[in-house]
Design a protein around this motif. Structure first.
Motif, mmCIF file in Angstrom:
data_model
loop_
_atom_site.group_PDB
_atom_site.id
_atom_site.type_symbol
_atom_site.label_atom_id
_atom_site.label_comp_id
_atom_site.label_asym_id
_atom_site.label_seq_id
_atom_site.Cartn_x
_atom_site.Cartn_y
_atom_site.Cartn_z
ATOM 1 N N TYR A 191 56.056 56.656 61.039
ATOM 2 C CA TYR A 191 55.659 55.624 62.278
ATOM 3 C C TYR A 191 55.004 56.629 63.220
ATOM 4 C CZ TYR A 191 55.786 53.336 66.580
ATOM 5 O OH TYR A 191 55.723 52.719 67.692
ATOM 6 N N ARG A 192 53.772 56.091 63.785
ATOM 7 C CA ARG A 192 53.017 57.062 64.694
ATOM 8 C C ARG A 192 52.461 56.204 65.846
ATOM 9 N NH1 ARG A 192 48.722 59.246 61.020
ATOM 10 N NH2 ARG A 192 50.380 60.504 60.352
ATOM 11 N N GLU A 193 52.745 56.729 66.988
ATOM 12 C CA GLU A 193 52.267 56.259 68.241
ATOM 13 C C GLU A 193 51.594 57.593 68.970
ATOM 14 O OE1 GLU A 193 55.990 55.821 71.137
ATOM 15 O OE2 GLU A 193 55.738 54.405 69.546
ATOM 16 N N LEU A 194 50.916 57.091 70.158
ATOM 17 C CA LEU A 194 50.279 58.023 70.727
ATOM 18 C C LEU A 194 51.074 59.480 71.201
ATOM 19 C CD1 LEU A 194 47.809 55.978 73.118
ATOM 20 C CD2 LEU A 194 47.298 57.104 71.104
ATOM 21 N N GLY A 195 50.845 60.437 70.748
ATOM 22 C CA GLY A 195 51.462 61.692 71.091
ATOM 23 C C GLY A 195 52.998 61.671 70.695
ATOM 24 N N LYS A 196 53.273 60.909 69.389
ATOM 25 C CA LYS A 196 54.604 60.942 68.932
ATOM 26 C C LYS A 196 54.674 60.364 67.421
ATOM 27 C CE LYS A 196 57.390 59.763 73.091
ATOM 28 N NZ LYS A 196 58.045 58.830 73.725
ATOM 29 N N GLN A 197 55.486 60.984 66.684
ATOM 30 C CA GLN A 197 55.417 60.844 65.319
ATOM 31 C C GLN A 197 57.001 60.949 64.917
ATOM 32 O OE1 GLN A 197 52.502 61.605 61.886
ATOM 33 N NE2 GLN A 197 54.057 63.298 61.481
ATOM 34 N N ALA A 198 57.287 59.852 64.052
ATOM 35 C CA ALA A 198 58.894 60.008 63.373
ATOM 36 C C ALA A 198 58.477 59.677 61.802
ATOM 37 C CB ALA A 198 59.402 58.731 63.956
ATOM 38 N N VAL A 199 59.401 60.490 61.205
ATOM 39 C CA VAL A 199 59.455 60.327 59.593
ATOM 40 C C VAL A 199 60.689 60.523 59.142
ATOM 41 C CG1 VAL A 199 58.331 61.906 57.648
ATOM 42 C CG2 VAL A 199 57.179 61.702 59.732
ATOM 43 N N ILE A 200 60.788 59.587 58.076
ATOM 44 C CA ILE A 200 61.949 59.542 57.095
ATOM 45 C C ILE A 200 61.676 59.893 55.736
ATOM 46 C CG2 ILE A 200 64.240 58.363 56.206
ATOM 47 C CD1 ILE A 200 64.019 56.555 58.812
ATOM 48 N N PHE A 201 62.128 61.212 55.492
ATOM 49 C CA PHE A 201 61.912 61.813 53.944
ATOM 50 C C PHE A 201 62.988 61.435 53.265
ATOM 51 C CE2 PHE A 201 58.333 64.623 55.580
ATOM 52 C CZ PHE A 201 57.454 64.385 54.773
ATOM 53 N N GLN A 202 62.923 60.482 52.235
ATOM 54 C CA GLN A 202 64.075 60.429 51.279
ATOM 55 C C GLN A 202 63.857 61.113 49.946
ATOM 56 O OE1 GLN A 202 65.079 55.815 51.955
ATOM 57 N NE2 GLN A 202 63.173 55.892 51.381
ATOM 58 N N PHE A 203 65.005 61.849 49.615
ATOM 59 C CA PHE A 203 64.769 62.741 48.309
ATOM 60 C C PHE A 203 66.002 62.549 47.583
ATOM 61 C CE2 PHE A 203 64.818 65.239 52.130
ATOM 62 C CZ PHE A 203 65.991 65.870 52.128
ATOM 63 N N LYS A 204 66.209 62.748 46.346
ATOM 64 C CA LYS A 204 67.406 62.621 45.764
ATOM 65 C C LYS A 204 68.519 61.983 46.165
ATOM 66 C CE LYS A 204 66.786 67.608 44.456
ATOM 67 N NZ LYS A 204 67.300 69.131 44.404
ATOM 68 N N ASP A 205 69.668 62.450 46.763
ATOM 69 C CA ASP A 205 70.560 61.417 47.224
ATOM 70 C C ASP A 205 70.879 61.734 48.798
ATOM 71 O OD1 ASP A 205 71.218 60.292 44.767
ATOM 72 O OD2 ASP A 205 72.380 62.004 44.440
ATOM 73 N N ALA A 206 69.693 62.263 49.337
ATOM 74 C CA ALA A 206 69.696 62.497 50.834
ATOM 75 C C ALA A 206 68.403 61.925 51.717
ATOM 76 C CB ALA A 206 69.903 64.015 51.078
ATOM 77 N N ALA A 207 68.412 62.188 52.991
ATOM 78 C CA ALA A 207 67.302 61.720 53.779
ATOM 79 C C ALA A 207 67.270 62.567 54.845
ATOM 80 C CB ALA A 207 67.246 60.209 54.105
ATOM 81 N N ASN A 208 66.146 63.096 55.390
ATOM 82 C CA ASN A 208 66.163 63.707 56.668
ATOM 83 C C ASN A 208 65.170 62.956 57.594
ATOM 84 O OD1 ASN A 208 67.500 65.809 56.240
ATOM 85 N ND2 ASN A 208 65.987 67.074 55.656
ATOM 86 N N ALA A 209 65.594 62.765 58.851
ATOM 87 C CA ALA A 209 64.597 62.073 59.603
ATOM 88 C C ALA A 209 64.085 63.472 60.742
ATOM 89 C CB ALA A 209 65.456 61.298 60.743
ATOM 90 N N ILE A 210 62.649 63.122 61.000
ATOM 91 C CA ILE A 210 62.022 64.193 61.848
ATOM 92 C C ILE A 210 61.389 63.618 62.905
ATOM 93 C CG2 ILE A 210 60.020 65.907 61.747
ATOM 94 C CD1 ILE A 210 60.313 65.923 58.752
#
Length: 369
Positions: free
Chosen positions: A199-218
């Motif tokens: 998800y992206r807006e001006l000057g900001k970005q959020a990401v959820i990476f899903q892999f294996k049995d886990a997920a990271n938010a950035i």
């Protein structure tokens, strides 16, 4: 008698350097601040010559077997998909391998002969004193020892660099960006486990990476220089609240809540390390400690592996470490500088500052499909 070297840091740069230096006949000790290997974090890339080095190390097949193959979606504030693409299939990424950070660390660590390389966890270098024929080292947990050479592979906030070369701010180029990541296994995305959501807006970005049995938010955001201590665990939580607390778009409230209570929250500023020399006397720097390109380039891991191999090659060819160090500085610099120069274009796409650039960042991926 083997020359003895100390490497500070047990990540990609330090482990790769340890592997190669041991292979060419050095006595190697690694000291690592953490209690164990740091296996958390988002997926990383292995590219270009680093893949050839992996083949020489005999680990290419393992890296390929653990490749993180995924599709990505850029979504709007209401979670509607704007663009869908598979980064692994894009022309500029063909042949590159994306892999979870922890998988690659373990792969390299496992091939290091533990009966030949000493690895000390939960300790760090407290002081370094250089002499004509050795380096005297004092450790945080007590004890002194001498080494022929010492290498700082201890990341952007390198202790070795600070002790030998000077304050971090003398070499750090702040990119006007901060980032944080933490586990987010409980956040439901409605996508498959092999999908990354952006998800992206001006000057900001959020990401959820899903892999294996886990997920990271950035979370990534532009901001002027903030006053904060990278060893302070609570201050980053307030910074994140200040920048995202009032934002109700997409899954930002859920991500923020997860980060505010996460034990594994990692927060830092995006920067590059730029130095006129990566060596001084009997001490050398490698990887992010020497030439961090920032994660926006996707080349930090590859630079670390390539630098380790090149440095080892020069030390093997040139018995005088000063000549080897000079060739390392001269030979690797053009490539390092070319990689670091890529950051502006990446920032423009990932953290656009105008509505025009924001829409162009969506169109860029659409055109690559």
């Amino acid at each position: 008698m083997k020359k003895q070297v100390l490497i500070s840091g047990a990540s990609f740069a330090g482990l790769t350097l340890a592997y190669w230096l041991n292979k060419v006949g050095y006595g190697v000790t690694i000291v690592e601040l953490g209690n164990d290997l740091r296996t958390g974090g988002s997926p990383i890339d292995v590219r270009g010559e680093a893949l050839d080095i992996a083949r020489e190390m005999g680990i290419y097949d393992q890296i390929k077997a653990n490749e993180f193959v995924h599709t990505d979606e850029i979504v709007d504030a209401k979670d509607q998909t704007l663009v869908r693409f598979a980064i692994n299939t894009l022309p500029e990424y063909l042949g590159d391998i994306e892999i979870h950070r922890g998988d690659l660390v373990k792969i390299i660590y496992d091939i290091i002969p533990k009966d030949e390389v000493e690895i000390i966890f939960n300790n760090s270098i407290a002081a370094l004193t250089q002499h004509e024929d050795h380096v005297a080292v004092s450790f945080e947990k007590g004890g002194d020892k001498t080494y022929d050479l010492v290498f700082g592979a201890d990341g952007t906030h390198s202790v070795v660099r600070k002790l030998v070369f000077g304050p971090e701010d003398d070499f750090k180029k702040f990119l006007g960006v901060y980032f944080a990541f933490a586990a987010a296994d409980h956040i439901q995305t409605g996508r498959t486990k092999s999908t990354g959501i952006v998800y992206r807006e001006l000057g900001k970005q959020a990401v959820i990476f899903q892999f294996k049995d886990a997920a990271n938010a950035i979370l990534v955001f532009r901001a002027p220089k903030l006053t904060w201590n990278h060893r302070d665990r609570e201050q980053p939580r307030q910074i994140l609240k200040d920048h995202f607390g009032a934002n109700t778009n997409w899954k930002l409230p859920e991500i923020l809540d997860a980060m505010l209570v996460a034990d594994d929250l990692y927060f830092d500023e995006a920067c590059q390390i730029k130095m006129s020399s990566w060596t001084k006397g009997r001490v050398g720097l490698i990887g992010d400690a020497a030439y961090a390109p920032s994660f926006f380039t996707g080349m930090g891991t590859s630079l670390a592996m390539q630098g380790a191999k090149l440095l080892t090659k020069e030390l093997q060819i040139n018995k005088d470490h000063q000549i080897a160090f000079e060739k390392y500085n001269i030979g690797f610099r053009p490539f390092v500088e070319s990689v670091q120069a890529r950051v502006d274009a990446s920032l423009k796409v990932q953290l656009p500052e105008t509505e025009e650039d924001l829409q162009a960042s969506f169109a860029a991926w659409s055109n690559d499909q």
